[in-house]
Design a protein around this motif. Structure first.
Motif, PDB file in Angstrom:
ATOM      1  N   PRO A   1      75.972  45.343  33.373  1.00 13.72           N
ATOM      2  CA  PRO A   1      74.879  44.621  32.690  1.00 13.72           C
ATOM      3  C   PRO A   1      73.675  44.443  33.624  1.00 13.72           C
ATOM      4  CG  PRO A   1      76.851  43.220  32.909  1.00 13.72           C
ATOM      5  CD  PRO A   1      77.181  44.521  33.527  1.00 13.72           C
ATOM      6  N   GLN A   2      72.456  44.654  33.094  1.00 14.40           N
ATOM      7  CA  GLN A   2      71.278  44.704  33.954  1.00 14.40           C
ATOM      8  C   GLN A   2      70.493  43.402  34.024  1.00 14.40           C
ATOM      9  OE1 GLN A   2      69.981  47.471  35.894  1.00 14.40           O
ATOM     10  NE2 GLN A   2      72.156  47.840  35.678  1.00 14.40           N
ATOM     11  N   ASN A   3      70.830  42.439  33.197  1.00 18.59           N
ATOM     12  CA  ASN A   3      70.024  41.220  33.233  1.00 18.59           C
ATOM     13  C   ASN A   3      70.917  39.993  33.183  1.00 18.59           C
ATOM     14  OD1 ASN A   3      70.474  40.664  30.266  1.00 18.59           O
ATOM     15  ND2 ASN A   3      69.427  42.642  30.172  1.00 18.59           N
ATOM     16  N   ALA A   4      70.352  38.876  33.554  1.00 12.66           N
ATOM     17  CA  ALA A   4      71.109  37.641  33.714  1.00 12.66           C
ATOM     18  C   ALA A   4      71.885  37.269  32.450  1.00 12.66           C
ATOM     19  CB  ALA A   4      70.175  36.514  34.115  1.00 12.66           C
ATOM     20  N   GLU A   5      71.224  37.392  31.291  1.00 12.35           N
ATOM     21  CA  GLU A   5      71.890  37.009  30.035  1.00 12.35           C
ATOM     22  C   GLU A   5      73.130  37.866  29.805  1.00 12.35           C
ATOM     23  OE1 GLU A   5      68.669  37.278  30.224  1.00 12.35           O
ATOM     24  OE2 GLU A   5      67.767  35.489  29.334  1.00 12.35           O
ATOM     25  N   ALA A   6      72.969  39.182  30.009  1.00  9.87           N
ATOM     26  CA  ALA A   6      74.081  40.095  29.745  1.00  9.87           C
ATOM     27  C   ALA A   6      75.214  39.866  30.742  1.00  9.87           C
ATOM     28  CB  ALA A   6      73.592  41.533  29.808  1.00  9.87           C
ATOM     29  N   LYS A   7      74.852  39.556  31.995  1.00  8.43           N
ATOM     30  CA  LYS A   7      75.879  39.294  33.008  1.00  8.43           C
ATOM     31  C   LYS A   7      76.655  38.033  32.631  1.00  8.43           C
ATOM     32  CE  LYS A   7      73.299  41.409  36.793  1.00  8.43           C
ATOM     33  NZ  LYS A   7      74.045  42.508  37.422  1.00  8.43           N
ATOM     34  N   LYS A   8      75.913  37.037  32.181  1.00  8.88           N
ATOM     35  CA  LYS A   8      76.530  35.783  31.774  1.00  8.88           C
ATOM     36  C   LYS A   8      77.487  36.023  30.606  1.00  8.88           C
ATOM     37  CE  LYS A   8      74.680  31.210  31.058  1.00  8.88           C
ATOM     38  NZ  LYS A   8      73.447  30.446  30.863  1.00  8.88           N
ATOM     39  N   ALA A   9      76.996  36.793  29.631  1.00  9.40           N
ATOM     40  CA  ALA A   9      77.802  37.073  28.443  1.00  9.40           C
ATOM     41  C   ALA A   9      79.060  37.860  28.823  1.00  9.40           C
ATOM     42  CB  ALA A   9      76.981  37.854  27.418  1.00  9.40           C
ATOM     43  N   ASN A  10      78.919  38.738  29.808  1.00  3.31           N
ATOM     44  CA  ASN A  10      80.049  39.580  30.226  1.00  3.31           C
ATOM     45  C   ASN A  10      81.234  38.749  30.727  1.00  3.31           C
ATOM     46  OD1 ASN A  10      81.464  41.959  30.934  1.00  3.31           O
ATOM     47  ND2 ASN A  10      80.653  41.856  33.027  1.00  3.31           N
ATOM     48  N   VAL A  11      80.955  37.628  31.387  1.00  7.69           N
ATOM     49  CA  VAL A  11      82.050  36.845  31.983  1.00  7.69           C
ATOM     50  C   VAL A  11      82.345  35.541  31.245  1.00  7.69           C
ATOM     51  CG1 VAL A  11      81.786  37.781  34.303  1.00  7.69           C
ATOM     52  CG2 VAL A  11      80.437  35.788  33.626  1.00  7.69           C
TER      53      VAL A  11
ATOM     54  N   ILE B   1      61.810  44.718  31.371  1.00  9.06           N
ATOM     55  CA  ILE B   1      61.467  44.523  29.966  1.00  9.06           C
ATOM     56  C   ILE B   1      60.063  43.926  29.854  1.00  9.06           C
ATOM     57  CG2 ILE B   1      62.378  42.191  29.485  1.00  9.06           C
ATOM     58  CD1 ILE B   1      63.152  45.140  27.303  1.00  9.06           C
ATOM     59  N   ARG B   2      59.721  43.084  30.815  1.00  9.98           N
ATOM     60  CA  ARG B   2      58.399  42.460  30.767  1.00  9.98           C
ATOM     61  C   ARG B   2      57.301  43.499  30.996  1.00  9.98           C
ATOM     62  NH1 ARG B   2      59.671  37.570  33.814  1.00  9.98           N
ATOM     63  NH2 ARG B   2      61.332  37.498  32.282  1.00  9.98           N
ATOM     64  N   THR B   3      57.514  44.356  31.985  1.00  8.73           N
ATOM     65  CA  THR B   3      56.529  45.414  32.244  1.00  8.73           C
ATOM     66  C   THR B   3      56.397  46.333  31.030  1.00  8.73           C
ATOM     67  OG1 THR B   3      57.227  45.375  34.538  1.00  8.73           O
ATOM     68  CG2 THR B   3      55.923  47.249  33.848  1.00  8.73           C
TER      69      THR B   3
ATOM     70  N   GLN C   1      62.271  52.962  20.542  1.00 11.52           N
ATOM     71  CA  GLN C   1      63.243  53.301  19.500  1.00 11.52           C
ATOM     72  C   GLN C   1      63.875  52.036  18.913  1.00 11.52           C
ATOM     73  OE1 GLN C   1      63.335  56.304  18.242  1.00 11.52           O
ATOM     74  NE2 GLN C   1      64.586  55.316  16.654  1.00 11.52           N
ATOM     75  N   ALA C   2      64.243  51.110  19.788  1.00 15.90           N
ATOM     76  CA  ALA C   2      64.869  49.867  19.313  1.00 15.90           C
ATOM     77  C   ALA C   2      63.923  49.114  18.389  1.00 15.90           C
ATOM     78  CB  ALA C   2      65.272  48.998  20.493  1.00 15.90           C
ATOM     79  N   LEU C   3      62.630  49.085  18.757  1.00 11.42           N
ATOM     80  CA  LEU C   3      61.669  48.318  17.957  1.00 11.42           C
ATOM     81  C   LEU C   3      61.255  49.051  16.687  1.00 11.42           C
ATOM     82  CD1 LEU C   3      59.449  46.659  20.682  1.00 11.42           C
ATOM     83  CD2 LEU C   3      61.211  45.617  19.273  1.00 11.42           C
ATOM     84  N   LYS C   4      61.508  50.356  16.633  1.00  5.98           N
ATOM     85  CA  LYS C   4      61.246  51.066  15.377  1.00  5.98           C
ATOM     86  C   LYS C   4      62.233  50.590  14.318  1.00  5.98           C
ATOM     87  CE  LYS C   4      59.062  55.420  16.590  1.00  5.98           C
ATOM     88  NZ  LYS C   4      59.257  56.850  16.849  1.00  5.98           N
TER      89      LYS C   4
ATOM     90  N   LYS D   1      69.868  44.328  23.990  1.00  8.36           N
ATOM     91  CA  LYS D   1      70.043  45.574  23.232  1.00  8.36           C
ATOM     92  C   LYS D   1      69.879  46.799  24.140  1.00  8.36           C
ATOM     93  CE  LYS D   1      70.080  46.840  18.836  1.00  8.36           C
ATOM     94  NZ  LYS D   1      70.586  45.973  17.822  1.00  8.36           N
ATOM     95  N   CYS D   2      68.854  46.766  24.979  1.00  3.41           N
ATOM     96  CA  CYS D   2      68.561  47.940  25.814  1.00  3.41           C
ATOM     97  C   CYS D   2      69.177  47.833  27.206  1.00  3.41           C
ATOM     98  CB  CYS D   2      67.057  48.147  25.924  1.00  3.41           C
ATOM     99  SG  CYS D   2      66.260  48.419  24.347  1.00  3.41           S
ATOM    100  N   ASN D   3      69.846  46.734  27.493  1.00  5.09           N
ATOM    101  CA  ASN D   3      70.436  46.493  28.815  1.00  5.09           C
ATOM    102  C   ASN D   3      69.438  46.776  29.938  1.00  5.09           C
ATOM    103  OD1 ASN D   3      72.334  45.749  30.717  1.00  5.09           O
ATOM    104  ND2 ASN D   3      73.281  47.775  30.785  1.00  5.09           N
TER     105      ASN D   3
END
Lengths: 763, 385
Positions: free
Chosen positions: A696-706, A415-417, A392-395, A407-409
């Protein structure tokens, strides 16, 4: 006279590969002797080689140690251009290249372990025609620079090493090989292609054939490894495995490998073995490239009795005399098992192969040792919902992997899989957009098919059942494995604990049992926060100097500051090649750098979350309103701290402020501080609301959160600080606070937490 | 076996002209041979009639096959299509219009099916005037509502306006690039939604990694025209891409009409009187005049005359008038009476082409007179009078 004639006639063979030519076997073997020091080809090798020289495509299924690589190395040096070998195993690449270079053959590799400069250098040599055999990882096909260079190369042959990894039915499917398969389909028909594997069931073989397409000749030999002594040791607990190893490992001949199921296990087993005086070393994908290289090198030199490694990591080490392979955890299928034990005894001499199996029952009635492989199978694919979210996001938008993840948290691995699967299903494509890769939804995309992954899961579960049956079978073990691989020819039905060898029964030594209990109570997980930093330093008239810095502990940090040990930074270079002025200059550069970087050191946790009663206690206090953390957690944390940092001096204890409210961590810090006799301060404030870090589910989002969420109110200037928190997951919060403390002038910051999570966020 | 690498390699051969390349493949096709055979089996080169130079060129191209397979794989992985002219996905209109001059391979991104839907090219200057742009918008909108695919060149001015009009009104569009297909990813970002909805196709006949050049821009124009079933011209100058494209199209139509084949409607916006553009000239040369709403406009025979035609007609009239008064004149007389700067022989040739004039000799003097009014008749008339 004859030889002179031959030598004078070498040139005529250097003709275009697409003009097929034949070479007399005697002549070839003469060259073989000269370059490789080998007298003769096996018939199967010669068949492959002569077909390759004739521009054909070959699939070769032969056991490990058969000599498959010679089948491309020999033709490669006859061809005028470069032979590109796609190999998923970095360690194997390095070994092969070293061996070839020793023989005077121009070989090189390009992979993520080398610096971009080193890779670029290899590409340039390849473009100049200075390289005959080029090893690259399949992922490289997604790299824009490689693509650019490949378009200018003179290509003579393509090799797909470990070809079973191109099949989803294979035991170690590598999605990056999808593009290599597509490449092979696009190749001109006259270009020789060799695909090799040591482990392909007929089903996988058929899949490889279908994928590669075209006219493919199969050469399939016997997969039987008669020199293996196969044992299974059934135990009732994890402790029994550890005890058996402590008692018996040093009695085994030679050096070998111990495969454990997880990264945490490699750490625990290594520490335990060292603790009982066994010369063991840990190897896993989390190690720095330099450390991995060092260990592989040490393995070749028999520096250790054993290497404890995760099976997730392809140990493609080309060592012929690995004398034993021991699994403390069962792999997910007999093919995995065959592949992993295959690394033993390539020299054909007797090798001991042991599988441990904990058959005690879990609360749900399954065997304890089924849990880990089951979780690997279950965790292989994210839920269908997550796939649909990405679609949906890529549409709507043209997004990069990083943008998608945020975007998808989703977790980075998920995400790689998902990305690879959706590309595989022709739903999205990866487009090079300038220097970024973005994912484009395809307007005519087929409907997403999740069922295939469910079917795959079913198949994997069946294979796991077959692996479990290997434990309990009374059949000759090699026959059991080979029949699973559709290769029973030549099985002798000997050499295992179901035939002529005695069964191994575990008989724990009471003394060691006490020692193990002590070990368990003092095995504190390390928080690796001080990453190695790689720097290049250029001095006039000197080759570029590569420096690796590590500041794991405060005392090391102090040494660096005192300008004492330039050596500590310099690897692979003799320091005495530098003048005192140059050394001072290096030290200056390092100091400038040290000033700028975060002054965080490695830290310690009292326990792993989820593997002990520590986890339960934390959960109760944190999520079930169970009041303050119990005293035993304070005691254990103090013990952990003392064990690691008894020699360092500290001025101040600070603690991470809570996300919402509550004084759990504060009260804990106060008790901890009083126990170690260091003052505690409420010195860190929140400047804004943040989410709990488990959202947040990934390193970038966790970093951004704090990011930017904390301010320092205490005076920390020139102080050595202990930073307390309850749980350690990604480390983003602690890293963020440590950076703030560094800016406020802290000398160094050592994190201490109650528990470190295993493989992600606690639920 | 995938033949796209071979097709691409064939298309990249520069030493054989495009038309000849396509002809060679037609020879292969009639002999039941694939592109793969043409490359791999040199024994067939006699059969398809390759010259020595062509053999050399093909031999050389063969060495590029393996690296081109990397390029082909990379393109496909990135969602670009490689479409040889033998493919059913290739634009049928383009083949029909350009014949053997059609690009051997097209590179594309987006909905390839758009090429074989009803297509309308909207063309015109990069620096078009407001009237032309208004016309373009209306035409693009109309195409959208009639489900016609708008073909344009992705440039400023009329191109951009046409594209926007089509897609902003729910329509579909094809952009023909003057550069390699992979060098235009900014457009993917810009028109991402339209691409994923299948309402846009980007095509290029050039090497996928080639940057924009002026030459490509010129070579791209015939492809825009060729891909369309019909052409709408918003604004043309009396030279340049738009002009040449229409002139080529009209010439082609004439030929096709003679052969009783399908022609391509070429509509040109009827310009206002004060507009300094060449639209009227195109109409006079045979393009169909239309108004802002796309309705064809009936023009008088006089209006449909080109300036040269008008001049010619004028001269005819004047000569007729002279001859009515003077009965017979030498060409020199006509020249001096009309005060023209012509040579005697030129006038003679001209007069002899006129269907209503005959000539007579008096001594060594050649005289011209209106047909039906020759000497005898004249004499008789006079006699009667």
């Amino acid at each position: 006279m004859f030889f002179v004639f031959l030598q004078n006639n070498i040139k005529p063979f250097l003709i275009y590969p697409h003009i097929s030519f034949t070479m007399d076997r005697n002549l070839a073997e003469y060259k073989l002797k000269r370059v490789f020091g080998i007298e003769h080809f096996y018939d199967e090798q010669w068949e492959a080689i002569s077909r390759i020289m004739n521009g054909e495509r070959i699939l070769m299924v032969e056991r490990t140690g058969f000599g498959k690589s010679l089948c491309y190395q020999f033709p490669a040096i006859q061809f005028p251009g470069v032979t590109v070998v796609f190999s998923p195993l970095i360690a194997l690449m390095r070994d092969q290249v070293n061996n070839l270079v020793k023989k005077g053959i121009n070989a090189a590799y390009i992979n993520s372990e080398q610096s971009p400069e080193e890779n670029e250098n290899v590409l340039e040599r390849a473009l100049k025609g200075e390289i005959k055999i080029l090893y690259i990882a399949p992922e490289r096909q997604e790299d824009a620079r490689w693509m650019e260079a490949a378009l200018q190369m003179k290509l003579s042959m393509i090799v797909i090493d470990e070809a079973h990894t191109i099949s989803t039915w294979g035991h170690d499917f590598r999605p990056a090989f999808r593009r290599i398969v597509n490449l092979v389909r696009m190749l001109p028909v006259h270009l020789p292609v060799l695909a090799t594997t040591a482990t392909a069931t007929l089903r996988v073989q058929a899949d490889i054939e279908k994928q590669i397409g075209g006219k493919l000749t199969k050469i399939r030999g016997s997969l039987v490894r008669p020199n293996f002594k196969l044992y299974v040791v059934k135990v009732q607990s994890e402790d029994e495995k550890m005890l058996w190893l402590a008692q018996n490992l040093n009695k085994l001949p030679g050096t070998g490998l111990v495969y454990s199921g997880t990264r945490v296990d490699t750490e625990t087993y290594t520490k335990w073995l060292k603790c009982v005086g066994i010369n063991a070393v840990e190897y896993n994908a989390g190690l720095e490239a330099d450390d991995r290289k060092g260990i592989e090198q040490g393995l070749m030199e028999n520096k250790w009795k054993c290497i404890v490694s995760t099976n997730a990591l392809g140990m493609g080490v080309d060592k012929s005399d690995i004398r034993f392979v021991i699994h403390t955890q069962m792999p997910v299928s007999p093919v995995h098992y065959y592949q992993e034990i295959g690394r033993a005894g390539r020299d054909g001499k007797p090798s001991i192969i042991i599988l441990f199996y904990n058959q005690s029952k879990a609360s749900d009635g399954t065997d304890m040792d089924m849990h880990l492989p089951l979780s690997f199978i279950d965790g292989a694919r994210p839920s269908e919902k997550k796939y649909r979210m990405v679609i949906q996001a890529l549409k709507n938008e043209f997004l990069s992997e990083k943008e998608l993840k945020i975007k998808c948290n989703l977790k980075a691995t998920q995400i790689r899989t998902i990305k690879y699967d959706l590309i595989d299903q022709h739903i999205i494509k990866e487009v090079q957009d300038g220097s970024v890769k973005r994912y484009e939804y395809q307007y005519d995309a087929p409907e997403f098919n999740y069922t295939q992954y469910e079917q795959l899961r079913e198949a994997k579960l069946k294979e796991l059942e077959c692996m479990r049956n290997y434990v309990f079978t009374t059949a000759p073990r090699m026959r059991y494995l080979c029949s699973f691989l559709d290769s029973e020819d030549g099985c002798s039905d000997t050499n295992c604990d179901n035939t002529d060898l005695p069964k191994i029964i575990s008989r724990p030594d009471p003394y060691l049992l006490t020692k193990l209990q002590e070990f368990r109570e003092s095995n504190f997980p390390e928080l690796t926060l001080s990453e190695a930093i790689h720097r290049y330093i250029t001095l006039p008239d000197k080759p570029k100097l590569s420096l690796s810095l590590k500041i794991p502990y405060p005392d090391v940090f102090e040494i660096y500051k005192k300008q004492e040990l330039v050596e500590a930074f310099v690897r692979d270079v003799r320091l005495n090649e530098f003048s005192p002025e140059e050394q001072a200059k290096i030290q200056d550069m390092l100091n400038t750098y040290l000033e700028k970087r975060s002054h965080i050191t490695n830290g310690v946790a009292a326990s792993y979350y989820g593997v002990s009663q520590v986890g339960q206690a934390i959960h109760q206090s944190k999520y079930e309103g169970g009041g303050d953390f119990p005293d035993f957690l304070v005691d254990l944390t103090v013990k952990a701290f003392r064990q690691k940092f008894s020699t360092s001096h500290y001025d101040l204890v600070l603690y991470v402020p809570p996300t919402r409210s509550g004084d759990l961590v504060k009260n804990f810090a106060v008790r901890f501080a009083s126990a170690i006799g260091v003052p505690v301060l409420n010195g860190i404030n929140k400047t804004r609301e943040t989410d709990e870090q488990k959202i947040p589910q990934n390193a970038e989002a966790k970093k951004a959160n704090v990011k930017g969420a904390f301010s320092i109110t205490a005076n920390v200037s020139e102080k050595n600080i202990i930073l307390i928190d309850d749980l350690y997951d990604s480390g983003a919060t602690i890293k963020e606070i440590a950076s703030e403390l560094t800016r406020s002038g802290a000398k160094y910051v050592t994190p201490v937490v109650i528990a470190k999570t295993v493989g992600g966020t606690p639920q | 076996m995938n033949e796209l690498t071979y097709w691409m390699t064939y298309a990249f051969i520069q030493k054989i002209a495009l038309k000849r390349k396509n002809e060679i493949f037609v020879n292969c096709f009639t002999n039941n041979m694939s592109i793969l055979q043409l490359f791999e089996d040199e024994s067939v080169w006699d059969l398809v009639g390759l010259s020595v130079d062509e053999r050399g060129a093909l031999q050389e191209a063969k060495n590029n096959l393996s690296v081109n397979s990397f390029l082909a794989e990379n393109l496909l992985a990135q969602g670009y299509d490689i479409i040889p002219f033998t493919s059913s996905e290739y634009s049928a209109a383009l083949k029909r219009n350009l014949g053997t001059g059609t690009p051997t391979v097209l590179f594309a991104k987006g909905n390839k099916n758009l090429m074989n839907e009803k297509t309308t090219a909207i063309v015109g200057s990069r620096n078009a005037n407001p009237l032309s742009l208004q016309f373009t918008t209306l035409t693009g909108k109309r195409c959208a509502s009639e489900e016609k695919v708008v073909v344009s060149g992705g440039a400023r001015g009329v191109d951009q306006t046409a594209l926007d009009a089509a897609i902003n009104n729910g329509g579909k569009s094809i952009i023909v690039l003057p550069q390699g297909i992979t060098t235009f990813t900014s457009k993917i970002r810009q028109y991402y939604k339209e691409l994923t909805q299948g309402r846009l196709l980007i095509v290029s006949p050039f090497h996928p990694n080639a940057p924009w050049t002026k030459e490509f821009a010129m070579r791209r124009n015939p492809i825009i025209y060729g891909m369309a079933n019909e052409v709408y011209v918003a604004q043309s100058d009396s030279s340049g891409g738009t002009w040449n494209g229409v002139i080529d199209g009209l010439r082609r139509n004439k030929r096709k009409a003679e052969e009783n084949k399908v022609t391509q409607d070429i509509f040109v916006r009827l310009p206002e009187e004060n507009e300094q553009i060449a639209n009227m000239l195109l109409i006079q040369k045979g393009a169909i005049p239309i108004d802002f709403n796309g309705n064809t406009v009936e023009l008088s025979a006089e209006e449909l005359m080109t300036p040269e035609e008008k001049e010619k007609k004028d001269l005819e009239k004047k000569i007729k008038a002279l001859l009515l008064n003077h009965h017979e004149l030498s060409s020199k007389d006509i020249i001096s009476l009309l005060a023209l700067d012509w040579s005697d022989s030129k006038m003679k040739v001209h007069l002899r082409k006129m269907p209503f004039i005959s000539e007579t000799k008096k001594g060594n003097k050649v005289l011209f007179l209106l047909k039906g009014r020759d000497n005898t008749l004249l004499f008789n008339d006079e006699g009667n009078a």
